[in-house]
Design an enzyme around this catalytic site. Structure first.
Site, PDB file in Angstrom:
ATOM      1  N   ILE A   1     -42.406  -6.381 -45.891  1.00 31.82           N
ATOM      2  CA  ILE A   1     -41.119  -6.900 -45.435  1.00 31.82           C
ATOM      3  C   ILE A   1     -40.359  -7.451 -46.641  1.00 31.82           C
ATOM      4  O   ILE A   1     -40.938  -8.110 -47.505  1.00 31.82           O
ATOM      5  CB  ILE A   1     -41.302  -7.998 -44.369  1.00 31.82           C
ATOM      6  CG1 ILE A   1     -42.231  -7.514 -43.242  1.00 31.82           C
ATOM      7  CG2 ILE A   1     -39.953  -8.413 -43.784  1.00 31.82           C
ATOM      8  CD1 ILE A   1     -42.490  -8.539 -42.162  1.00 31.82           C
ATOM      9  N   SER A   2     -39.067  -7.210 -46.668  1.00 26.09           N
ATOM     10  CA  SER A   2     -38.265  -7.573 -47.840  1.00 26.09           C
ATOM     11  C   SER A   2     -38.271  -9.070 -48.108  1.00 26.09           C
ATOM     12  O   SER A   2     -38.563  -9.509 -49.228  1.00 26.09           O
ATOM     13  CB  SER A   2     -36.830  -7.076 -47.666  1.00 26.09           C
ATOM     14  OG  SER A   2     -36.208  -7.681 -46.535  1.00 26.09           O
ATOM     15  N   ASP A   3     -37.949  -9.875 -47.084  1.00 22.89           N
ATOM     16  CA  ASP A   3     -37.842 -11.314 -47.354  1.00 22.89           C
ATOM     17  C   ASP A   3     -39.205 -11.972 -47.525  1.00 22.89           C
ATOM     18  O   ASP A   3     -39.337 -12.946 -48.267  1.00 22.89           O
ATOM     19  CB  ASP A   3     -37.000 -12.034 -46.301  1.00 22.89           C
ATOM     20  CG  ASP A   3     -37.471 -11.827 -44.880  1.00 22.89           C
ATOM     21  OD1 ASP A   3     -38.380 -11.011 -44.663  1.00 22.89           O
ATOM     22  OD2 ASP A   3     -36.918 -12.474 -43.969  1.00 22.89           O
ATOM     23  N   CYS A   4     -40.229 -11.450 -46.858  1.00 26.67           N
ATOM     24  CA  CYS A   4     -41.579 -11.984 -47.069  1.00 26.67           C
ATOM     25  C   CYS A   4     -42.042 -11.697 -48.496  1.00 26.67           C
ATOM     26  O   CYS A   4     -42.665 -12.553 -49.145  1.00 26.67           O
ATOM     27  CB  CYS A   4     -42.553 -11.376 -46.066  1.00 26.67           C
ATOM     28  SG  CYS A   4     -42.146 -11.747 -44.354  1.00 26.67           S
TER      29      CYS A   4
ATOM     30  N   GLU B   1     -40.025 -14.143 -50.708  1.00 24.84           N
ATOM     31  CA  GLU B   1     -40.520 -15.525 -50.649  1.00 24.84           C
ATOM     32  C   GLU B   1     -41.897 -15.624 -51.307  1.00 24.84           C
ATOM     33  O   GLU B   1     -42.212 -16.617 -51.968  1.00 24.84           O
ATOM     34  CB  GLU B   1     -40.564 -16.028 -49.209  1.00 24.84           C
ATOM     35  CG  GLU B   1     -39.218 -16.064 -48.482  1.00 24.84           C
ATOM     36  CD  GLU B   1     -38.196 -17.006 -49.092  1.00 24.84           C
ATOM     37  OE1 GLU B   1     -38.581 -17.856 -49.914  1.00 24.84           O
ATOM     38  OE2 GLU B   1     -37.005 -16.889 -48.747  1.00 24.84           O
TER      39      GLU B   1
END
EC number: 5.4.99.8
Length: 764
Positions: A482-485, A488
């Protein structure tokens, strides 16, 4: 007593793992556990929830807290800080509040380094599990008496006063929620007139609102496989779509992965017209759920019926024409020779993709809906298959228990996500040395949870994106990138690489950092935005084909401010620490991402948040993304408008409190009664601090800090308030750790960037 087990295989020969089950969290019942005092404490929590269930619909996740705080007792607890006026906010007061908060948060950290917690909220998940287990004859083998008892407790606790159930725990009653949860209680053994009248009240709600023929399309599918609805009352889900050439915009491989991975097994079951065993309970349900006798129902009319309470996304006319054509013209051809040959080929393709998904998520699957659907498909293909047996132990990965009962979560947890935010929050306080053990454990979890390989085989054949170097939302065994995971996760390992290894553990190797950057760069769309799991593969007009009346924006993977901002922030930090690696690509990616964030800002200065509530969340990401890209209050109209927006929503208490209604109505809405929420307040503070509010007028920040300090509980925890997570515009989901993470993060930034700098400017 129930016990939370972490990174535990439970002795099952059917479990597979890439990292020795790190991050796995399951609940196990042991009748020998629990002192009289512990059992009484749990019963008190249950009774208290039940008494107040109509006013406070969200559990406080107390069973986990009771267990972990006992296993990891706090050091000496500092006294709670009381603030009279904002002039009384001292550095000592804030620091003591932070120490109390981090101390408590550290006690709820699992031994493998992650923060477990409740990721429930949706009320349409557990019915699929129970229906599948009932059909396959595995209900009593998988669910103990105690499981069933706690599931019933949960359903009764979240039944609305009018007798129905909502789409989620805070929502008004819907036909989808009411019928499926009524069926679930009956399959769990509740009598037709059981539950002190609750079953009868639920049935009355259903019949008063038109009966089960008015359930949504997903509900129709579940009732059909159970045998309580006819397949001819469903709009078509032809598996032949998987045989289309990929260049067609409507190919399922171009859909958002959650959408296609749900409709894949649905199309398999529809293509086979599978119906489970017709039991006495099934026959009884046929009598209980409809306003006319079952044999008199007009199933063709039922295809297009949907209760007004459920209708978030009404079908456009073009969709009704399409379904009618498929139903009346195409399906009869595909069900008979020679068209049946094509159907058989399509079913073979569908089950092949189902097995690929199962095997490459270690039978966890991307989410709870396709998890149980895939499991059912494996049983339909072969009841004695190894695939079906491999599915069974992973069901427990989705079950969570709190004082409100046992629920099915919206994922196998939010382990990576919560841990990444927790680390950043603690780092922001500049108290890392005091909590180095907590940070070191979390750092190890982050490193152990990175995805180390791409999916096997030809990725284009399986419609997958690269994953090597990514971080997932939950665990490495789940593995979907996943991009935002990933962003982060990358931010965490980069931030911790700047601390001494003896304090926080050895840094992630440069090679693995570069792999993460490669994933992030690969996920940027042409418009500069970032979607969730993959690139945006088709057009927004595809939403015309969205058959799910309950959810919005599900057909393609849209770009989001949250994903775009997270990716941008991670690359800015990476560029600072590794300035020469893919320098031009990184700089161009940052530039395009910032432009995208500016482009999608709302006219009032906010950003719509798609993954939490809502405009406060989206605006936090929007502002921090632009600040990371070099914008500031003076040179950016976008940041100025965002600050004006946030300040206009601050409440008399000093905090912010945004209702979930903002998400579904796309209009900022306060929580009823004008109550502030510690999580919304944390997001708003972080955005304003990042935008330099302290330099202009620190008073709003002092007022917000006062609210957070005063909200802290005696033990250092923060109160669980209204639900804060969301997906698909309309369904809410729990993030139990947010109430700890964001007050810590906001007060940490406040302590370090606001308090000392503005002490002389403070006003009443």
């Amino acid at each position: 007593m129930w016990k939370l087990k972490i990174a535990d295989a439970g002795g099952s020969q059917w479990l597979r793992s890439v990292n020795n089950h790190i991050g796995r969290q399951i609940w196990d019942f042991d009748p020998a556990l629990g002192s009289p005092e512990e059992l009484a404490q749990i019963e008190d929590a249950r009774d208290n929830f039940a008494r107040h269930r109509f006013d406070k619909k969200h559990s406080a996740d107390l069973l986990m807290r009771f267990q972990l705080t006992k296993e990891n007792p706090q050091s000496d607890l500092l006294p709670k800080v009381n603030i009279g006026k904002i002039e009384d906010i001292t550095e000592d007061a804030v620091t003591n509040t932070l120490r109390r908060a981090i101390n408590f948060h550290s006690t709820t950290q699992a031994h493998d380094g992650h923060w477990p917690g409740d990721y429930g909220g949706p009320l349409f998940l557990m019915p699929g599990l129970v229906i599948t287990l009932s059909i396959t004859g595995a209900l009593n083998a998988v669910l103990s008496k105690e499981h069933k008892k706690e599931m019933c407790r949960y359903l009764y606790n979240h039944q609305n006063e009018d007798g129905g159930w909502g789409l989620h725990i805070e929502g008004p009653s819907t036909m989808f929620g009411s019928v499926l949860n009524y069926v679930t209680l009956r399959l769990l053994g509740e009598d037709v007139n059981g539950g002190d009248g609750e079953i009868e009240r639920a049935r009355k709600w259903i019949l008063d609102h038109g009966g089960a023929t008015a359930i949504t399309s997903w509900g129709k599918m579940w009732l059909s496989v159970l045998g309580v609805f006819e397949w001819c009352g469903n709009n078509p889900l032809p598996p032949e779509m998987w045989l289309f050439p990929y260049y067609l915009p409507v190919h399922p491989g171009r859909m958002w992965c959650h959408c296609r991975m749900v409709y894949l097994p649905m199309s398999y079951l529809y293509g086979k017209r599978f119906v489970g065993p017709i039991t006495p309970t099934v026959l009884s349900l046929r009598k209980e759920l409809f306003t006319v006798p079952y044999h008199e129902i007009d199933w063709n009319e039922a295809r297009s019926l949907c209760a007004k309470e459920d209708l978030y996304y009404p079908h456009p006319v073009v969709q009704d024409i399409l379904w009618a054509t498929l139903h009346k013209v195409v399906e009869p051809v595909l069900l008979n020779w020679p068209g049946k040959k094509l159907r058989e080929k399509a079913l073979c393709s569908a089950i092949e993709h189902i097995h690929y998904e199962d095997e490459n998520t270690r039978y966890i699957c991307i989410g709870p809906v396709n998890k149980v659907l895939n499991m059912l498909c494996c049983w339909v293909e072969d009841p004695n298959s190894e695939a079906f047996k491999l599915h069974i132990p992973r069901l427990y990965d989705y079950l969570w228990i709190a004082e409100d009962g046992m629920k099915m979560q919206g994922y196998n947890g939010s382990q990576l996500w919560d841990t990444a935010f927790s680390v950043q929050a603690i780092v922001a306080t500049k108290l890392v040395e005091e909590f180095s053990s907590t940070i070191s454990k979390a750092h190890e979890f982050m490193k152990n949870s990175q995805v180390l390989e791409d999916y096997p085989g030809d990725l284009s054949y399986w419609y997958r994106h690269i994953s090597k170097g990514a971080w997932p939302f939950s665990t490495a065994d789940h593995g979907w990138p996943i991009s935002d995971c990933t962003a982060e996760g990358l931010k965490v390992v980069l931030k911790l690489s700047q601390f001494p290894a003896e304090l926080v553990g050895a840094p992630l190797s440069a090679k693995l950092v570069y792999n993460a950057v490669n994933v992030i760069l690969s996920l940027q769309n042409i418009d500069g935005g970032f979607a969730t799991y993959e690139l945006t593969r088709s057009y927004s007009w595809m939403e015309l084909l969205n058959p799910a009346e309950t959810f919005g924006d599900i057909v393609i993977d849209y770009p989001y401010v949250e994903c775009t901002s997270a990716a941008l922030q991670s690359l800015v930090l990476f560029k600072k620490l590794h300035p020469e690696h893919r320098k031009e690509e990184v700089e161009l990616c940052i530039k395009k991402a910032a432009a995208f964030i500016e482009k999608i800002q709302e006219s009032d200065g906010s950003w719509y948040g798609s993954w939490a509530v809502c405009f406060t969340y989206g605006t936090w990401f929007g502002v921090l993304g632009l600040v990371a890209a070099g914008r500031n209050y003076k040179n950016s109209p976008s940041i100025r408008k965002a600050c004006d927006f946030l300040l206009s929503k601050q409440l008399a208490s000093g905090g912010w409190g945004e209702s979930y209604l903002s998400c579904q109505n796309k209009v900022y809405t306060n929580i009823p009664g004008g109550r502030s929420h510690v999580v919304n307040t944390g997001w708003a503070m972080l955005a304003l601090i990042g935008a330099g509010q302290a330099e202009r007028d620190p008073v709003p920040l002092h007022r917000a800090a006062k609210f957070l300090i005063e909200s802290q509980l005696e033990n250092g925890d923060f109160p669980q308030q209204e639900i804060m997570g969301v997906f698909n515009k309309n369904c809410m989901i729990s993030y139990a750790a947010y109430r700890n993470i964001f007050p810590i993060w906001a007060l940490g930034e406040y302590r370090c960037k606001v308090l000392n700098a503005s002490r002389g400017q403070m006003k009443t």
